[in-house]
Design a protein around this motif. Structure first.
Motif, PDB file in Angstrom:
ATOM      1  N   LEU A 172      26.975  47.508  52.363  1.00 36.10           N
ATOM      2  CA  LEU A 172      28.286  48.128  52.532  1.00 36.10           C
ATOM      3  C   LEU A 172      28.634  49.007  51.340  1.00 36.10           C
ATOM      4  CD1 LEU A 172      30.260  44.998  53.838  1.00 36.10           C
ATOM      5  CD2 LEU A 172      29.296  46.864  55.200  1.00 36.10           C
ATOM      6  N   ASP A 173      29.451  50.047  51.588  1.00 36.30           N
ATOM      7  CA  ASP A 173      29.899  50.895  50.488  1.00 36.30           C
ATOM      8  C   ASP A 173      31.159  50.304  49.855  1.00 36.30           C
ATOM      9  OD1 ASP A 173      32.047  51.539  52.185  1.00 36.30           O
ATOM     10  OD2 ASP A 173      31.169  53.449  52.793  1.00 36.30           O
ATOM     11  N   GLU A 174      31.610  50.905  48.766  1.00 34.63           N
ATOM     12  CA  GLU A 174      32.728  50.355  48.007  1.00 34.63           C
ATOM     13  C   GLU A 174      34.005  50.269  48.837  1.00 34.63           C
ATOM     14  OE1 GLU A 174      32.996  51.564  43.681  1.00 34.63           O
ATOM     15  OE2 GLU A 174      31.505  53.038  44.357  1.00 34.63           O
ATOM     16  N   ALA A 175      34.292  51.298  49.640  1.00 32.35           N
ATOM     17  CA  ALA A 175      35.516  51.295  50.447  1.00 32.35           C
ATOM     18  C   ALA A 175      35.496  50.175  51.477  1.00 32.35           C
ATOM     19  CB  ALA A 175      35.699  52.645  51.131  1.00 32.35           C
ATOM     20  N   SER A 176      34.359  49.986  52.115  1.00 34.06           N
ATOM     21  CA  SER A 176      34.239  48.936  53.127  1.00 34.06           C
ATOM     22  C   SER A 176      34.406  47.553  52.500  1.00 34.06           C
ATOM     23  CB  SER A 176      32.890  49.028  53.835  1.00 34.06           C
ATOM     24  OG  SER A 176      32.746  50.265  54.507  1.00 34.06           O
ATOM     25  N   ILE A 177      33.840  47.374  51.323  1.00 35.80           N
ATOM     26  CA  ILE A 177      33.952  46.089  50.632  1.00 35.80           C
ATOM     27  C   ILE A 177      35.395  45.830  50.224  1.00 35.80           C
ATOM     28  CG2 ILE A 177      33.325  44.877  48.511  1.00 35.80           C
ATOM     29  CD1 ILE A 177      30.524  46.101  48.804  1.00 35.80           C
ATOM     30  N   SER A 178      36.093  46.862  49.763  1.00 32.86           N
ATOM     31  CA  SER A 178      37.497  46.713  49.412  1.00 32.86           C
ATOM     32  C   SER A 178      38.317  46.287  50.630  1.00 32.86           C
ATOM     33  CB  SER A 178      38.039  48.028  48.841  1.00 32.86           C
ATOM     34  OG  SER A 178      39.418  47.931  48.574  1.00 32.86           O
ATOM     35  N   GLN A 179      38.010  46.874  51.772  1.00 29.60           N
ATOM     36  CA  GLN A 179      38.740  46.542  52.998  1.00 29.60           C
ATOM     37  C   GLN A 179      38.477  45.110  53.466  1.00 29.60           C
ATOM     38  OE1 GLN A 179      37.630  49.654  55.731  1.00 29.60           O
ATOM     39  NE2 GLN A 179      38.794  51.218  54.635  1.00 29.60           N
ATOM     40  N   LEU A 180      37.356  44.543  53.047  1.00 29.38           N
ATOM     41  CA  LEU A 180      37.081  43.141  53.394  1.00 29.38           C
ATOM     42  C   LEU A 180      38.014  42.188  52.647  1.00 29.38           C
ATOM     43  CD1 LEU A 180      33.163  42.903  53.374  1.00 29.38           C
ATOM     44  CD2 LEU A 180      34.676  42.906  55.366  1.00 29.38           C
ATOM     45  N   GLY A 181      38.576  42.670  51.520  1.00 31.58           N
ATOM     46  CA  GLY A 181      39.464  41.822  50.746  1.00 31.58           C
ATOM     47  C   GLY A 181      38.943  41.483  49.371  1.00 31.58           C
ATOM     48  N   ILE A 182      38.146  42.382  48.782  1.00 33.41           N
ATOM     49  CA  ILE A 182      37.646  42.190  47.420  1.00 33.41           C
ATOM     50  C   ILE A 182      38.295  43.235  46.522  1.00 33.41           C
ATOM     51  CG2 ILE A 182      35.634  42.209  45.905  1.00 33.41           C
ATOM     52  CD1 ILE A 182      33.945  41.235  48.206  1.00 33.41           C
ATOM     53  N   GLY A 183      39.064  42.782  45.543  1.00 32.06           N
ATOM     54  CA  GLY A 183      39.738  43.686  44.616  1.00 32.06           C
ATOM     55  C   GLY A 183      39.200  43.512  43.215  1.00 32.06           C
ATOM     56  N   ARG A 184      39.207  44.584  42.458  1.00 38.02           N
ATOM     57  CA  ARG A 184      38.656  44.535  41.094  1.00 38.02           C
ATOM     58  C   ARG A 184      39.623  45.156  40.111  1.00 38.02           C
ATOM     59  NH1 ARG A 184      32.745  46.976  39.217  1.00 38.02           N
ATOM     60  NH2 ARG A 184      32.821  46.317  37.021  1.00 38.02           N
ATOM     61  N   LYS A 185      39.874  44.443  39.020  1.00 32.80           N
ATOM     62  CA  LYS A 185      40.702  44.954  37.943  1.00 32.80           C
ATOM     63  C   LYS A 185      39.835  45.170  36.713  1.00 32.80           C
ATOM     64  CE  LYS A 185      44.180  44.152  34.640  1.00 32.80           C
ATOM     65  NZ  LYS A 185      43.282  45.034  33.847  1.00 32.80           N
ATOM     66  N   PHE A 186      39.774  46.411  36.252  1.00 31.99           N
ATOM     67  CA  PHE A 186      38.977  46.730  35.072  1.00 31.99           C
ATOM     68  C   PHE A 186      39.743  46.351  33.798  1.00 31.99           C
ATOM     69  CE2 PHE A 186      37.255  49.325  38.412  1.00 31.99           C
ATOM     70  CZ  PHE A 186      35.895  49.325  38.183  1.00 31.99           C
ATOM     71  N   GLN A 187      39.043  46.360  32.666  1.00 27.57           N
ATOM     72  CA  GLN A 187      39.654  45.941  31.412  1.00 27.57           C
ATOM     73  C   GLN A 187      40.829  46.837  31.038  1.00 27.57           C
ATOM     74  OE1 GLN A 187      36.933  45.577  28.128  1.00 27.57           O
ATOM     75  NE2 GLN A 187      38.548  45.244  26.635  1.00 27.57           N
ATOM     76  N   THR A 188      40.665  48.150  31.186  1.00 24.63           N
ATOM     77  CA  THR A 188      41.752  49.083  30.888  1.00 24.63           C
ATOM     78  C   THR A 188      42.610  49.274  32.135  1.00 24.63           C
ATOM     79  OG1 THR A 188      40.366  50.244  29.283  1.00 24.63           O
ATOM     80  CG2 THR A 188      42.318  51.403  30.090  1.00 24.63           C
ATOM     81  N   PRO A 189      43.905  48.967  32.063  1.00 28.00           N
ATOM     82  CA  PRO A 189      44.740  49.062  33.264  1.00 28.00           C
ATOM     83  C   PRO A 189      44.870  50.501  33.757  1.00 28.00           C
ATOM     84  CG  PRO A 189      46.085  48.646  31.309  1.00 28.00           C
ATOM     85  CD  PRO A 189      44.661  48.494  30.891  1.00 28.00           C
ATOM     86  N   THR A 190      44.825  50.670  35.063  1.00 31.53           N
ATOM     87  CA  THR A 190      44.967  51.982  35.691  1.00 31.53           C
ATOM     88  C   THR A 190      46.206  51.965  36.566  1.00 31.53           C
ATOM     89  OG1 THR A 190      42.561  52.252  35.717  1.00 31.53           O
ATOM     90  CG2 THR A 190      43.849  53.723  37.128  1.00 31.53           C
ATOM     91  N   VAL A 191      47.278  52.572  36.076  1.00 28.22           N
ATOM     92  CA  VAL A 191      48.535  52.636  36.822  1.00 28.22           C
ATOM     93  C   VAL A 191      49.045  54.073  36.791  1.00 28.22           C
ATOM     94  CG1 VAL A 191      49.108  50.232  36.288  1.00 28.22           C
ATOM     95  CG2 VAL A 191      49.915  52.060  34.768  1.00 28.22           C
ATOM     96  N   PHE A 192      50.032  54.361  37.624  1.00 32.85           N
ATOM     97  CA  PHE A 192      50.634  55.695  37.652  1.00 32.85           C
ATOM     98  C   PHE A 192      51.767  55.732  36.632  1.00 32.85           C
ATOM     99  CE2 PHE A 192      48.963  54.913  41.964  1.00 32.85           C
ATOM    100  CZ  PHE A 192      48.049  55.958  42.041  1.00 32.85           C
TER     101      PHE A 192
END
Length: 252
Positions: free
Chosen positions: A79-99
């Motif tokens: 599976l590609d990254e988008a499909s895996i995310s849609q399965l319910g797997i989320g990842r938080k990197f060390q440096t926060p990414t927010v708007f």
């Protein structure tokens, strides 16, 4: 595929996973099993394979060999990254990414689990369900009082919480969190441990961390990686007493 009891009882199941980059073996026949609503701490020296392991789970890197299953039926290696995310797997990197330019509330709104485009989302009227969901998420990540502040004004620890809240808005079944305690104050670190324990009541959490005080606060099973394989596994006390772990990671 014949699926044994260990696979069917695991939310995430890695078996004999190897990844090689230009002759360097980043993962070496790695096997790991994470249960539903389990929190696991992953420790180990730099180069142990922690990041590569998360890359395999999220589809960023495809293993050369091995099995990676989610919910016993989804082959993550196909599976590609988008499909895996849609399965319910989320990842938080060390440096926060927010708007940074948007408010804390709007950051959560943008992340809610629907088909969302930024312009209509930010300027359309929010539904009652969206308001209730945002309120619950802000309370969960301890940012209710900061909801109208721009994300760029938050402390480093608060940005970490906001990003966790944005991931929770996607309703993940498995959350991968990379060094959440890095750069936090002592109080933020303690609050983060509490937050992750709360999340683990409804979702599985894998925490990669170097701060052993923080890992102890989590009070969970620990897996130590070294040279791409599991070196030791068990309670923090048991892993910390392992001679090889002391030799390659903790020191004396």
């Amino acid at each position: 595929m014949t699926i044994g009891g260990e696979v069917t009882s695991a939310l995430l199941y890695l078996d004999d996973v190897s990844v090689t980059f230009d002759g360097f073996r980043a993962l070496n026949r790695l096997s790991l099993s994470i249960g539903a609503n389990e929190m696991r701490a992953i420790i180990g020296p730099n180069g142990a394979g922690k990041t590569t392991m998360m890359d395999v789970i999220t589809g960023k890197t495809r293993p050369n060999t091995g099995t990676a299953l989610f919910q016993a039926r989804h082959d993550l290696t196909r599976l590609d990254e988008a499909s895996i995310s849609q399965l319910g797997i989320g990842r938080k990197f060390q440096t926060p990414t927010v708007f940074d330019m948007h408010t804390v509330e709007d950051n959560i709104l943008l992340a809610l689990k629907t088909d969302r485009r930024p312009f209509p989302v930010l300027f359309s009227k929010r539904t009652r369900e969206e308001k209730e969901r945002i309120d619950a998420l802000l309370e969960r990540v301890r940012l209710t009082a900061s909801r109208h502040r721009s994300a760029g004004e938050l402390s480093h620890g608060q940005k970490q919480w906001l990003e966790i809240g944005m991931l929770l808005a996607q309703e993940p079944k498995l959350l991968l969190v990379d060094e959440p305690a890095a750069g936090m104050t002592d109080q933020e670190t303690a609050d983060t441990a509490d937050l992750l324990r709360e999340i683990a009541k409804t979702a599985s959490v894998v925490v990669v961390e170097h701060d052993m005080v923080f890992v102890r606060d989590l009070g969970v099973k620990v897996t130590c990686l070294h040279e791409g394989s599991v070196l030791a596994e068990g309670s923090l006390d048991a892993v910390s007493a392992n001679e090889r772990v002391i030799e390659v990671y903790l020191g004396r």
